[in-house]
Design a protein around this motif. Structure first.
Motif, PDB file in Angstrom:
ATOM      1  N   MET A   1       0.819  -1.210   0.000  1.00  0.00           N
ATOM      2  CA  MET A   1       0.000   0.000   0.000  1.00  0.00           C
ATOM      3  C   MET A   1       0.855   1.262   0.000  1.00  0.00           C
ATOM      4  SD  MET A   1      -2.854  -1.219  -0.457  1.00  0.00           S
ATOM      5  CE  MET A   1      -3.642   0.373  -0.528  1.00  0.00           C
ATOM      6  N   ARG A   2       2.071   1.164   0.531  1.00  0.00           N
ATOM      7  CA  ARG A   2       2.989   2.307   0.404  1.00  0.00           C
ATOM      8  C   ARG A   2       3.295   2.557  -1.072  1.00  0.00           C
ATOM      9  NH1 ARG A   2       5.634  -0.629   4.682  1.00  0.00           N
ATOM     10  NH2 ARG A   2       5.075   0.245   6.710  1.00  0.00           N
ATOM     11  N   SER A   3       3.499   1.460  -1.801  1.00  0.00           N
ATOM     12  CA  SER A   3       3.751   1.594  -3.242  1.00  0.00           C
ATOM     13  C   SER A   3       2.512   2.105  -3.965  1.00  0.00           C
ATOM     14  CB  SER A   3       4.189   0.255  -3.838  1.00  0.00           C
ATOM     15  OG  SER A   3       5.451  -0.132  -3.324  1.00  0.00           O
ATOM     16  N   ALA A   4       1.330   1.670  -3.511  1.00  0.00           N
ATOM     17  CA  ALA A   4       0.090   2.166  -4.112  1.00  0.00           C
ATOM     18  C   ALA A   4      -0.004   3.680  -3.958  1.00  0.00           C
ATOM     19  CB  ALA A   4      -1.119   1.484  -3.466  1.00  0.00           C
ATOM     20  N   CYS A   5       0.330   4.166  -2.779  1.00  0.00           N
ATOM     21  CA  CYS A   5       0.348   5.609  -2.530  1.00  0.00           C
ATOM     22  C   CYS A   5       1.357   6.298  -3.437  1.00  0.00           C
ATOM     23  CB  CYS A   5       0.671   5.863  -1.057  1.00  0.00           C
ATOM     24  SG  CYS A   5       0.800   7.617  -0.602  1.00  0.00           S
ATOM     25  N   ALA A   6       2.519   5.673  -3.597  1.00  0.00           N
ATOM     26  CA  ALA A   6       3.560   6.243  -4.463  1.00  0.00           C
ATOM     27  C   ALA A   6       3.090   6.321  -5.908  1.00  0.00           C
ATOM     28  CB  ALA A   6       4.835   5.422  -4.359  1.00  0.00           C
ATOM     29  N   PHE A   7       2.399   5.262  -6.373  1.00  0.00           N
ATOM     30  CA  PHE A   7       1.863   5.283  -7.733  1.00  0.00           C
ATOM     31  C   PHE A   7       0.885   6.444  -7.912  1.00  0.00           C
ATOM     32  CE2 PHE A   7       2.533   0.425  -8.007  1.00  0.00           C
ATOM     33  CZ  PHE A   7       3.790   0.609  -8.559  1.00  0.00           C
ATOM     34  N   LEU A   8       0.020   6.640  -6.915  1.00  0.00           N
ATOM     35  CA  LEU A   8      -0.968   7.718  -6.989  1.00  0.00           C
ATOM     36  C   LEU A   8      -0.287   9.093  -7.053  1.00  0.00           C
ATOM     37  CD1 LEU A   8      -3.588   6.399  -4.410  1.00  0.00           C
ATOM     38  CD2 LEU A   8      -3.946   6.663  -6.867  1.00  0.00           C
ATOM     39  N   ASN A   9       0.883   9.192  -6.451  1.00  0.00           N
ATOM     40  CA  ASN A   9       1.585  10.480  -6.415  1.00  0.00           C
ATOM     41  C   ASN A   9       2.589  10.659  -7.547  1.00  0.00           C
ATOM     42  OD1 ASN A   9       0.351  11.589  -4.140  1.00  0.00           O
ATOM     43  ND2 ASN A   9       1.728  10.494  -2.747  1.00  0.00           N
ATOM     44  N   THR A  10       2.797   9.621  -8.349  1.00  0.00           N
ATOM     45  CA  THR A  10       3.831   9.714  -9.380  1.00  0.00           C
ATOM     46  C   THR A  10       3.216   9.546 -10.762  1.00  0.00           C
ATOM     47  OG1 THR A  10       5.345   8.758  -7.748  1.00  0.00           O
ATOM     48  CG2 THR A  10       6.186   9.004  -9.979  1.00  0.00           C
ATOM     49  N   ALA A  11       3.239   8.353 -11.300  1.00  0.00           N
ATOM     50  CA  ALA A  11       2.757   8.180 -12.671  1.00  0.00           C
ATOM     51  C   ALA A  11       1.750   7.048 -12.790  1.00  0.00           C
ATOM     52  CB  ALA A  11       3.945   7.915 -13.601  1.00  0.00           C
ATOM     53  N   GLY A  12       1.124   6.657 -11.660  1.00  0.00           N
ATOM     54  CA  GLY A  12       0.200   5.538 -11.697  1.00  0.00           C
ATOM     55  C   GLY A  12       0.943   4.214 -11.769  1.00  0.00           C
ATOM     56  N   GLY A  13       0.203   3.094 -11.772  1.00  0.00           N
ATOM     57  CA  GLY A  13       0.871   1.810 -11.874  1.00  0.00           C
ATOM     58  C   GLY A  13      -0.012   0.646 -11.473  1.00  0.00           C
ATOM     59  N   TRP A  14       0.589  -0.547 -11.493  1.00  0.00           N
ATOM     60  CA  TRP A  14      -0.085  -1.788 -11.115  1.00  0.00           C
ATOM     61  C   TRP A  14       0.552  -2.358  -9.856  1.00  0.00           C
ATOM     62  CZ3 TRP A  14      -4.399  -4.065 -13.041  1.00  0.00           C
ATOM     63  CH2 TRP A  14      -4.868  -3.640 -14.287  1.00  0.00           C
ATOM     64  N   LEU A  15      -0.304  -2.798  -8.936  1.00  0.00           N
ATOM     65  CA  LEU A  15       0.147  -3.481  -7.733  1.00  0.00           C
ATOM     66  C   LEU A  15      -0.461  -4.889  -7.747  1.00  0.00           C
ATOM     67  CD1 LEU A  15       1.402  -3.625  -4.867  1.00  0.00           C
ATOM     68  CD2 LEU A  15      -0.717  -2.570  -4.009  1.00  0.00           C
ATOM     69  N   PHE A  16       0.417  -5.905  -7.674  1.00  0.00           N
ATOM     70  CA  PHE A  16      -0.035  -7.298  -7.699  1.00  0.00           C
ATOM     71  C   PHE A  16       0.381  -8.012  -6.414  1.00  0.00           C
ATOM     72  CE2 PHE A  16       0.331  -6.400 -12.273  1.00  0.00           C
ATOM     73  CZ  PHE A  16      -0.888  -6.868 -12.733  1.00  0.00           C
ATOM     74  N   PHE A  17      -0.529  -8.849  -5.901  1.00  0.00           N
ATOM     75  CA  PHE A  17      -0.207  -9.783  -4.825  1.00  0.00           C
ATOM     76  C   PHE A  17      -0.403 -11.190  -5.379  1.00  0.00           C
ATOM     77  CE2 PHE A  17      -1.583  -5.945  -2.644  1.00  0.00           C
ATOM     78  CZ  PHE A  17      -0.583  -5.765  -1.705  1.00  0.00           C
ATOM     79  N   GLY A  18       0.580 -12.056  -5.099  1.00  0.00           N
ATOM     80  CA  GLY A  18       0.512 -13.422  -5.601  1.00  0.00           C
ATOM     81  C   GLY A  18       1.506 -13.684  -6.717  1.00  0.00           C
ATOM     82  N   ILE A  19       2.512 -12.800  -6.847  1.00  0.00           N
ATOM     83  CA  ILE A  19       3.547 -12.969  -7.864  1.00  0.00           C
ATOM     84  C   ILE A  19       4.908 -12.797  -7.212  1.00  0.00           C
ATOM     85  CG2 ILE A  19       4.501 -12.113 -10.045  1.00  0.00           C
ATOM     86  CD1 ILE A  19       1.746 -11.082 -10.763  1.00  0.00           C
ATOM     87  N   ALA A  20       5.832 -13.715  -7.475  1.00  0.00           N
ATOM     88  CA  ALA A  20       7.186 -13.601  -6.932  1.00  0.00           C
ATOM     89  C   ALA A  20       7.945 -12.546  -7.734  1.00  0.00           C
ATOM     90  CB  ALA A  20       7.903 -14.940  -7.008  1.00  0.00           C
ATOM     91  N   PRO A  21       8.397 -11.463  -7.106  1.00  0.00           N
ATOM     92  CA  PRO A  21       9.026 -10.373  -7.858  1.00  0.00           C
ATOM     93  C   PRO A  21      10.361 -10.737  -8.496  1.00  0.00           C
ATOM     94  CG  PRO A  21       9.174  -9.984  -5.493  1.00  0.00           C
ATOM     95  CD  PRO A  21       8.267 -11.160  -5.676  1.00  0.00           C
ATOM     96  N   THR A  22      11.086 -11.690  -7.920  1.00  0.00           N
ATOM     97  CA  THR A  22      12.410 -12.021  -8.465  1.00  0.00           C
ATOM     98  C   THR A  22      12.315 -12.969  -9.657  1.00  0.00           C
ATOM     99  OG1 THR A  22      12.591 -13.749  -6.781  1.00  0.00           O
ATOM    100  CG2 THR A  22      13.647 -11.628  -6.311  1.00  0.00           C
ATOM    101  N   THR A  23      11.412 -13.979  -9.571  1.00  0.00           N
ATOM    102  CA  THR A  23      11.298 -14.965 -10.658  1.00  0.00           C
ATOM    103  C   THR A  23      10.135 -14.676 -11.605  1.00  0.00           C
ATOM    104  OG1 THR A  23       9.851 -16.397  -9.337  1.00  0.00           O
ATOM    105  CG2 THR A  23      12.245 -16.715  -9.130  1.00  0.00           C
ATOM    106  N   LEU A  24       9.250 -13.745 -11.214  1.00  0.00           N
ATOM    107  CA  LEU A  24       8.025 -13.420 -11.970  1.00  0.00           C
ATOM    108  C   LEU A  24       7.071 -14.611 -12.052  1.00  0.00           C
ATOM    109  CD1 LEU A  24       9.379 -11.256 -14.956  1.00  0.00           C
ATOM    110  CD2 LEU A  24       8.763 -10.562 -12.647  1.00  0.00           C
ATOM    111  N   LYS A  25       7.255 -15.596 -11.151  1.00  0.00           N
ATOM    112  CA  LYS A  25       6.368 -16.755 -11.135  1.00  0.00           C
ATOM    113  C   LYS A  25       5.032 -16.374 -10.529  1.00  0.00           C
ATOM    114  CE  LYS A  25       6.106 -21.626  -9.833  1.00  0.00           C
ATOM    115  NZ  LYS A  25       6.793 -22.770  -9.184  1.00  0.00           N
ATOM    116  N   ILE A  26       3.957 -16.708 -11.233  1.00  0.00           N
ATOM    117  CA  ILE A  26       2.613 -16.375 -10.759  1.00  0.00           C
ATOM    118  C   ILE A  26       2.157 -17.482  -9.806  1.00  0.00           C
ATOM    119  CG2 ILE A  26       0.225 -15.956 -11.448  1.00  0.00           C
ATOM    120  CD1 ILE A  26       1.258 -14.919 -14.104  1.00  0.00           C
ATOM    121  N   LEU A  27       2.161 -17.166  -8.505  1.00  0.00           N
ATOM    122  CA  LEU A  27       1.856 -18.145  -7.464  1.00  0.00           C
ATOM    123  C   LEU A  27       0.406 -18.090  -7.022  1.00  0.00           C
ATOM    124  CD1 LEU A  27       5.014 -17.446  -5.290  1.00  0.00           C
ATOM    125  CD2 LEU A  27       4.722 -19.303  -6.937  1.00  0.00           C
TER     126      LEU A  27
END
Length: 495
Positions: A31-57
């Motif tokens: 949610m900190r990143s969600a706030c940052a997206f709202l204050n910067t250039a927008g974006g996508w926030l996903f839960f359930g994905i490994a950020p290092t391997t991009l594996k959809i868990l």
């Protein structure tokens, strides 16, 4: 949205507009990143994905999971209705990816906070928004009367403004068709009002930023200037500070460029033209933008010029508008002035162009001089433009060369020649390191005949290459100033 859509979005790994978390166990961080997206250039926030391997868990989503997400979203202020998607995984029954898309509002809207703290995005990292930027965002989100430039400047009157600067700018505006010809006959009070620098008869802060004579009450009206040895900031060769209004700082900055950048000269017709190694018009445009679009409300803010052996950097406190990035700023774009009132005055007086054309003119000027295009950068606190020098120019004070005794003012052979040498020394000394306009020079020399002074002092020294003009493309510019060239500085040292 399907899993295939998710795969397309995350293909580029975490970026300025993408954040991935393995589970909602990292909900607060997400949610900190969600706030940052709202204050910067927008974006996508996903839960359930490994950020290092991009594996959809995916993860198991319960009613309690949904309630936790809703509670954390409620900590975003101002209140926002976010669309949340729960995407089923075809190969993992009961598991879902949680996707939240965040659209960035206009920079003029109120900045968002999460749990009472504002965040912003720098590349792929979420950081706490610096206080100066947060305050600037708040200021911009309010109506014009609450912005710093449009607030009443207590304690100053028309008499405290530089009338010559005002009328000189108006004259330029009339000549370029940006102001009616009748403006030339109006009182200073009327002109200031027509430039929208007053509210109910009282001067705004914008009037002070542009024309105030004594700016001691505004420590942020500051220009830092430095010439460094080499290509880093380890050793100063020259370190100066100038305080004053927009025009005073513009003059001081251009004088610093003329002092430390190389000039080349050639004879055109009956006069000698001196050109800076980096076109003066490009430097002037960049410095004008920095002085105009900076964050004025912070008393610790300033504009800086740094000259290195291999480059020149001009920086100002602030940031690019959200509509622009360092990648897109060189493309055709509309104008997004950070200080609209100040920018409007500078446009009407021709010191600033409209429709975002300034960057294009800088690029064109560098191309015509066979130089690389200027580079634009920003971080959390500053925006800066870099001009690369054609060849590395190590600082090495040149030992003055002996002059021809029959033609040099250094070797007067008669009392008349000696008198001329002393007058030349006085003339060059008045210009000094900071430059001088025609009025200052005539007053310093105690002379009143303008035509005679130009013929006997200005033109001969321009022709000899001892001085150069701030606006060589417009010799009769009402804000014209004169600066010593390298040749002129060497001569002054010897006289």
């Amino acid at each position: 949205m399907t899993v295939e859509d998710v795969k397309v979005i995350i293909r580029g790994d975490e970026t300025r507009t993408l954040e991935m978390k393995k589970t909602t166990g990292e909900l607060k961080d997400g949610m900190r990143s969600a706030c940052a997206f709202l204050n910067t250039a927008g974006g996508w926030l996903f839960f359930g994905i490994a950020p290092t391997t991009l594996k959809i868990l995916g993860q198991e989503v319960t009613d309690n999971t949904r309630k936790e997400i809703a509670r954390e979203i409620a900590k975003l202020e101002p209140l926002i209705d976010l669309s949340i998607e729960y995407i089923d995984l075809p190969d993992r029954s009961g598991y879902q990816v949680i996707a939240i898309n965040l659209d960035a509002p206009s920079y003029w809207d109120v900045p968002y906070t999460y749990d009472n703290k504002p965040y912003m995005r720098i590349e792929s990292t979420t950081v706490v928004m610096p206080r100066d930027i947060f305050e600037d965002r708040l200021m911009r989100s309010k109506s014009n009367r609450h912005k710093w430039e449009d607030q009443i400047c207590e304690g100053i009157t028309i008499a405290d403004l530089e009338e010559q600067r005002i009328r000189g700018g108006v004259r330029l505006g009339v000549e370029r068709g940006r102001m009616p010809e009748s403006s030339l006959m109006e009182t200073t009070e009327s002109l200031v009002e027509k430039l929208k620098l007053t509210t109910n008869g009282k001067l705004k802060n914008a009037a002070a930023a542009l024309f105030l004579r004594n700016t001691s009450q505004f420590p942020q009206f500051l220009l830092r200037m430095a010439r460094f040895r080499g290509n880093d900031k380890m050793e100063f060769i020259d370190n100066q500070r100038a305080y004053g209004n927009f025009f005073t700082l513009l003059d001081a900055g251009m004088a610093f460029f003329f002092k430390h950048l190389s000039l080349s000269g050639k004879i055109v017709g009956f006069t000698r033209e001196e050109k800076l190694e980096i076109p003066a018009e490009a430097l002037r445009e960049a410095l004008t933008n920095a002085l105009c679009h900076r964050m004025f409300h912070s008393t610790s803010s300033s504009v800086g010029i740094a000259i290195y052996d291999d480059r020149v950097e001009i920086e100002n406190t602030g940031h690019l508008p959200d509509e622009l990035t360092v990648e897109t700023i060189k493309q055709s774009h509309h104008s997004f002035p950070q200080n609209p009132t100040i920018a409007d005055v500078l446009f009407k007086t021709t010191f600033l162009e409209n429709w975002g054309s300034g960057v294009g003119r800088m690029v064109d000027a560098c191309k015509q001089a066979n130089l690389p295009e200027p580079e634009f950068n920003q971080n959390a606190a500053f925006v800066w433009v870099t001009f690369n020098r054609a060849t590395i120019q190590p600082y090495n004070r040149t030992t003055p060369q002996p002059h021809n005794p029959t033609s040099s003012p250094l070797n007067p052979t008669t009392s008349k020649d000696n008198n001329k040498a002393q007058k030349l020394k006085k003339f060059l000394s008045i210009i000094g390191e900071n430059g001088a306009n025609l009025k200052m020079l005539m007053e310093g020399m105690h002379l009143r005949d303008r035509k005679s002074f130009v013929n006997n002092y200005i033109n001969p020294n321009l022709s000899e290459g001892y001085i150069a003009m701030l606006y060589p493309e417009i010799p009769n510019h009402p804000m014209q100033s004169y600066y010593l060239t390298k040749k002129g500085r060497e001569l002054l040292e010897q006289l």
